[in-house]
Design an enzyme around this catalytic site. Structure first.
Site, short mmCIF file in Angstrom:
data_model
loop_
_atom_site.label_atom_id
_atom_site.label_comp_id
_atom_site.label_asym_id
_atom_site.label_seq_id
_atom_site.Cartn_x
_atom_site.Cartn_y
_atom_site.Cartn_z
N GLU A 154 40.11 136.00 26.32
CA GLU A 154 39.96 135.57 24.88
C GLU A 154 40.72 136.39 23.75
O GLU A 154 39.81 136.78 22.88
CB GLU A 154 38.54 135.10 24.69
N GLU A 310 36.69 128.87 32.15
CA GLU A 310 35.17 129.08 32.16
C GLU A 310 34.54 127.87 31.82
O GLU A 310 35.14 127.13 30.64
CB GLU A 310 34.86 130.12 31.02
C1 GLA Z 1 33.36 133.91 26.92
C2 GLA Z 1 33.97 135.04 27.54
C3 GLA Z 1 32.96 135.45 28.87
C4 GLA Z 1 31.58 135.12 28.16
C5 GLA Z 1 31.32 133.67 27.91
C6 GLA Z 1 29.96 133.47 27.70
O1 GLA Z 1 34.10 132.83 27.25
O2 GLA Z 1 35.10 134.92 28.01
O3 GLA Z 1 33.31 136.56 29.01
O4 GLA Z 1 31.07 136.01 27.40
O5 GLA Z 1 31.97 133.47 26.84
O6 GLA Z 1 29.80 131.98 27.35
#
Ligand code: GLA
Ligand code: ZN
Length: 673
Positions: A154, A310
């Site tokens: 991210e 995710e």
């Molecule tokens: C983000 C991060 C993960 C985790 C999630 C929790 O997407 O990439 O490492 O922290 O949020 O929702």
């Protein structure tokens, strides 16, 4: 279309796995693999935050535990999306190399802590990252389990340290060449802010310059370019060892807009993203609509399927209210991502961590460690269904004849411009309002930026495209001239790429020739205030008084202030038609505007199914080898029935249907026969 993941060309089901947190628990590491298989997990993202486990001290590497994990996964038929660990760094690294810590806009350097907060210019950080990335690539690049690289995590944020300031100055020098050109483009004579030496240039800061909006814009462009430069540094580290393994980086959809994801995504082999809508906090259909807009944007960046990298198996722990997904919602939300072009369903997280910040974020395997949970069962069912759909769906395209233009740079500048409505111009809200029509009608939509290829569409919508950049005028003019339908709204074509307002009445720079009108006045409307347009509809946020050139009035305001002034201007231009809406129409007005425009131009859009969709149900379609795959999603808790326009085969049950029953939070994946 080439497979996204050639080493394992199948739908991926899996997620973030952090065995680095459990190295002293061999029993758990073994149990994990047994449970993964039970849940139909075929791919795990590994090592995202494992730097301190891999390199506990400078230049002392411990790979054995990771060797074991990867081998065990591989022996059990599970593939690996291997991460570079640059998203968070070890303590020793920050202690020895303070330049890796990020500096804020106030010039203060951060202490060690958190994650996603490195200086992307620091030569020390780049060097340490290069070393560990290269070692990972050398050790695992040819392992049969490793199917892609997950670059960092991210990407986001910005650094204002002196190294970054220097880079910013070089970036500006390269862009403008001379200070005269920069001063003109930024209109710095205003308040006597003219730069007379390159060294006077600094990033925007509440301690310093915030009045030059073009500086803000260029800074955000620079931050995107710096982030890309850092990302490419990492990509070249792994690709110089194993050039054939595709790279991805997990983005964050439409809502995290500090970076221009279109630019970032074009540097990746695969676009992937992390999707966390707040289900069951409001109208789930609207939540799904807004989420689908992000899915469509992620797909459009590279005009190919993306990966849902995710999503939560049930609840997050960081939203204001952490609600579990109600029964069915998990698989439904995943199928909705697939319906819009995802070739995966991956989760954060596979095993719940015991301590620290994310211990209450849900996981496939919870603290209880058992498979006997509702969440585990829902994930397992999803895994089974994804495996059953893989052959038909993997690599299929999502063809769209409609585009809604989204420009992240336009978002940046709309947030700054000061007037005509500092209470908010709601750019995202407007995109969602326009998207609503298509989402409810089962019509696929692309979300391109101004640099995308636009010529193949039949209908393009440009909501509040205040800034014209990158030759968008020529593209839109050509699009309409050769037969396209263009709909634009208030403020579109007000300023250029450094936020200099266009001057003159009707000019080609503003696309007045295409719209057949020019704007004389723009007035603000209060929150909740609407202006009616006749014969039908209303606008919010802003309303414009426009003056016609070649255009005709298709709807008008009747108002004591504006008089009978055009509210929608229609202009035939070449073989196509342009519509200028003089405000931000609400969704009901939008539905009518689009339907009128399609009828007037004899244009009908392909739909997922040619039958009205029940309330709360959305539909989209993918295509592969001439087969049309239709996805229907019911975002309400009640059973409903959707009529179909002929015979379809249900790809999960094999049944042939001419209407389909959708349970509450249920879905159908059908092939048109
Ligand atoms: C983000 C991060 C993960 C985790 C999630 C929790 O997407 O990439 O490492 O922290 O949020 O929702
Ligand atoms: Zn920096």
């Amino acid at each position: 279309m080439a497979a996204l993941t050639p080493k394992f060309p199948h739908m991926l089901h899996g997620g973030d796995y952090n065995p680095d947190q459990w190295r002293d628990r061999q029993d758990i590491l073994e149990e994990d693999v047994r449970l993964f298989k039970a849940a139909g997990i075929n791919t795990v993202s590994l090592g995202i935050f494992a730097w301190s486990a891999i390199e506990p001290e400078k230049d002392r590497f411990e790979f054995e535990w990771l060797d074991e994990v990867i081998d065990r996964l591989w022996k059990n038929g599970i593939y690996v999306d291997l991460a570079t660990p640059s998203g968070a760094r070890p303590q020793w690294l920050a202690q020895e190399y303070p330049s890796v810590l990020r500096t804020g806009a106030d010039g203060r350097r951060a202490f060690f802590g958190h994650r996603h907060n490195h200086c992307y210019t620091s030569p020390d950080y780049r060097e340490r990252v290069r070393i560990i990335d290269t070692k990972l690539a050398q050790r695992y690049g040819s392992h049969p389990a490793v199917i892609m690289w997950h670059i960092s995590n991210e990407f986001g944020g910005e650094c204002h340290c002196e190294l970054c300031q220097e880079e910013f100055r070089s970036w500006l020098k390269k862009k403008y060449g001379t200070l005269d050109r920069l001063n003109h483009a930024w209109w710095t004579g205003f308040w006597s802010h003219t730069y007379t030496d390159w060294s006077q240039l600094r990033s925007p800061s509440w301690l310093g310059e915030t009045s030059i909006h073009a500086l803000d814009l260029d800074w955000q462009r620079f931050v995107t370019d710096r982030t890309i430069d850092f990302m490419k540094w990492e990509i070249s580290a792994v690709k110089s060892v194993c050039p054939d393994i595709p790279v991805t980086a997990n983005l964050m959809g439409l809502y995290c807009c500090e970076l221009d994801y279109y630019k970032l995504g074009r540097e990746l082999d695969i676009v992937s993203w992390d999707s966390y809508p707040a289900w069951h906090s409001g109208d789930d259909f609207i939540t799904a609509r807004n989420e689908s807009l992000s899915h469509d944007m992620m797909r459009t960046i590279k005009d190919q399927p993306f990966l849902l990298m995710e999503c939560t198996p049930s609840t997050t722990n960081w939203q204001p209210l952490s609600r579990h997904k109600r029964p069915g919602m998990h698989e439904l939300s995943v199928m909705n991502a697939i319906a819009h072009g995802s070739d995966s369903a991956m989760y954060f997280q596979l095993r719940q961590s015991r301590g620290s910040a994310e211990k209450f974020h849900s996981a496939v395997i919870s603290h209880t460690g058992t498979a006997d949970t509702r969440i585990f069962r829902e994930v397992s069912r999803t895994g089974r269904d994804i495996a059953a759909l893989s052959d038909a769906v993997y690599g299929s395209t999502v063809p769209a004849q409609t585009a809604i233009i989204f420009d992240p740079e336009n978002k940046w500048i709309l947030d700054k411009i000061q007037g005509p409505r500092n209470a908010g111009l709601d750019y995202f809200g407007q995109l969602q309002d326009w998207y609503d029509y298509f989402f409810r009608s089962g019509i696929n939509v692309d979300i391109p930026d101004p640099e995308s290829e636009l010529s193949g569409y039949r209908l393009i919508i440009a909501p509040m495209l205040y800034m014209f950049r990158s030759g968008i005028q020529d593209k839109l003019r050509e699009f309409v001239r050769s037969g396209g339908i263009l709909i634009a709204t208030a403020l579109t074509g007000t300023a250029d790429s450094t936020d200099l307002c266009f001057t003159g009445e009707a000019t080609e720079e503003k696309l007045s020739d295409v719209f057949g009108c020019w704007t004389e006045e723009t007035d603000a409307l209060d929150d909740g205030e609407y202006k009616d347009i006749f014969p039908d509809g209303r606008v919010k946020l802003l309303w414009e008084r426009v003056r016609l050139t070649s255009g005709e009035t298709a709807a008008e305001f009747h108002d004591p202030f504006f008089g009978d002034s055009p509210a929608v201007v229609k202009n035939r231009f070449g073989k196509g038609t342009a519509y200028r809406v003089c405000g931000a129409p609400d969704t009901a007005a939008i539905h009518k505007l689009i339907e009128n425009a399609l009828t007037e131009n004899g244009c009908s859009m392909e739909r997922a199914v040619n039958a009205p969709l029940p309330d709360g149900v959305s539909a989209s379609y993918r295509v592969k080898d001439g087969r049309k795959l239709v996805f229907l999603q019911n975002f309400t808790p009640s059973l409903t029935e959707a009529r179909l326009d002929g015979d379809y085969r249900d790809l999960l049950t094999g049944a042939v249907l001419s209407c389909t029953e959708l349970p509450g939070y249920g879905f159908s994946v059908l092939e048109k026969l």
